[in-house]
Design a protein around this motif. Structure first.
Motif, short mmCIF file in Angstrom:
data_model
loop_
_atom_site.label_atom_id
_atom_site.label_comp_id
_atom_site.label_asym_id
_atom_site.label_seq_id
_atom_site.Cartn_x
_atom_site.Cartn_y
_atom_site.Cartn_z
N CYS A 58 0.84 -1.19 0.00
CA CYS A 58 0.00 0.00 0.00
C CYS A 58 0.88 1.24 0.00
CB CYS A 58 -0.91 0.03 1.23
SG CYS A 58 -2.13 -1.30 1.29
N LYS B 294 -11.98 6.57 5.96
CA LYS B 294 -11.33 6.29 4.68
C LYS B 294 -10.75 7.57 4.10
CE LYS B 294 -14.07 2.26 3.36
NZ LYS B 294 -14.91 1.64 2.29
N THR C 262 -3.41 3.30 1.69
CA THR C 262 -3.75 2.53 2.88
C THR C 262 -5.28 2.48 3.03
OG1 THR C 262 -1.75 3.36 3.92
CG2 THR C 262 -3.36 2.32 5.35
N PRO C 263 -5.86 1.29 3.17
CA PRO C 263 -7.33 1.18 3.19
C PRO C 263 -8.00 1.87 4.37
CG PRO C 263 -6.29 -0.91 3.78
CD PRO C 263 -5.21 -0.02 3.27
N LYS C 264 -7.29 2.01 5.47
CA LYS C 264 -7.87 2.64 6.66
C LYS C 264 -7.07 3.89 7.01
CE LYS C 264 -8.92 1.74 11.54
NZ LYS C 264 -8.82 0.74 12.64
#
Length: 331
Positions: free
Chosen positions: A209, A275, A306-308
């Protein structure tokens, strides 16, 4: 690397560090292209130009009673002979002040690894120039441990104190506009906490990521605010050399109105959760000059964000910066 007899930045030391004639010992498996690159990075012309840069830092051709303007000129001086020679000068300054003798091999290796679009490297250069001599030991230790360069760890995030930019900005502004007109320096670490967790868990290797972690330096004085930074990766972003160039004009004196807007956006980035949305992306773009959403939108070119989104901020503060402290280098 071995310890030198003392840690004074003297003429003899610098010449010895820069021009030490020791043939690089390279593996026979190394490609000719990499060998050629290493030789170019640590060539005698680079050494000579780097020594000229250091000489200009210690005996500058400019005079200013303003710490803000003086530091601004010092950073520009580092790049007067180009970004590659600035790398050589940077490494020599670190080692000479640390009492470390650098061989041609180690110098070439470190120059090849150094990138001015690394926010950590860009911030480290400014901090090396600005940080007071009597407090330089921890700063130099982290430079010798490159590439970690003092970046916050997951343990520090979990156990350390979280900082906030707006209060630090307000204190620095009050000091600058107060009767003593003091200058303040901040080194700011914006940390992508979820990315650190992925690295610790080993998940990064299976699905890489792009982290939004970013380090930058901000100085405040009676004139206003200056930001120094580099931000990028393979094929995108910009280096500190580009950021301070007349064309980009990133390291300009910003008005208090602009400074306040910058501080507000950094604070909102720190507070944001969930997000990476359009609003968060715009804050990041305005502050750091890159559109991560667009950069990471092309599949297979740059890894997804980065997803979060979980941010954590660390700030190192140096109050009452003076021109006398900035003149710490002797040649």
């Amino acid at each position: 690397m071995e310890k030198a007899a003392n840690n004074q930045l003297t003429n003899d030391d610098l010449i010895r560090f820069a021009l030490e004639e020791q043939s690089p010992k390279r593996s026979e498996m190394a490609g000719e292209r990499e060998k050629s690159k290493a030789e170019i990075k640590a060539s005698p012309s680079h050494h000579t130009a780097s020594l000229n840069i250091i000489r200009d830092l210690s005996a500058p051709k400019y005079e200013s009673t303003s710490p803000l303007l003086y530091l601004q000129q010092q950073v520009r001086t580092m790049f007067t002979h180009g970004p590659e020679r600035a790398k050589c000068a940077f490494v020599l300054l670190i080692d000479a002040n640390s009492g470390v003798r650098t061989t041609s091999t180690s110098l070439s290796t470190r120059i090849l690894a150094l990138r001015w679009d690394s926010s950590a490297a860009a911030a480290s250069l400014v901090m090396l120039l600005a940080w007071p001599q009597e407090r330089m030991s921890p700063l130099l230790d982290r430079q010798l441990a490159w590439p970690s360069a003092g970046q916050p760890t997951l343990r520090e995030v979990r156990e350390g104190q979280r900082h906030f930019f707006l209060p630090a900005y307000r204190e620095a502004k009050a000091a600058a506009k107060g009767p003593e007109a003091k200058s303040t320096l901040l080194e700011v670490f914006l940390v992508d906490v979820h990315s650190l967790r992925l690295q610790k868990d080993g998940a990064e290797s299976s699905k890489p990521c792009t982290s939004f972690s970013h380090t930058f330096v901000v100085a405040f004085g009676p004139e206003g605010m200056i930001v120094w930074q580099g931000c990028g990766g393979e094929g995108w972003g910009y280096g500190l050399d580009t950021y301070i160039s007349p064309e980009h004009n990133g390291a300009r004196i910003r008005s208090w109105e602009d400074a306040g807007a910058f501080a507000d956006r950094v604070e909102k980035l720190t507070e944001h959760k969930g997000k990476w949305d359009k609003k968060c992306n715009n804050f990041y773009k305005h502050c750091f000059g890159v559109d991560l959403r667009q950069i990471c939108s092309v599949e297979g070119v740059v890894p997804a964000l980065t997803p979060k989104y979980e941010a954590w901020l660390k700030i190192l503060v140096f109050e009452d910066l003076t021109v006398e402290q900035l003149r710490k280098f002797s040649y």
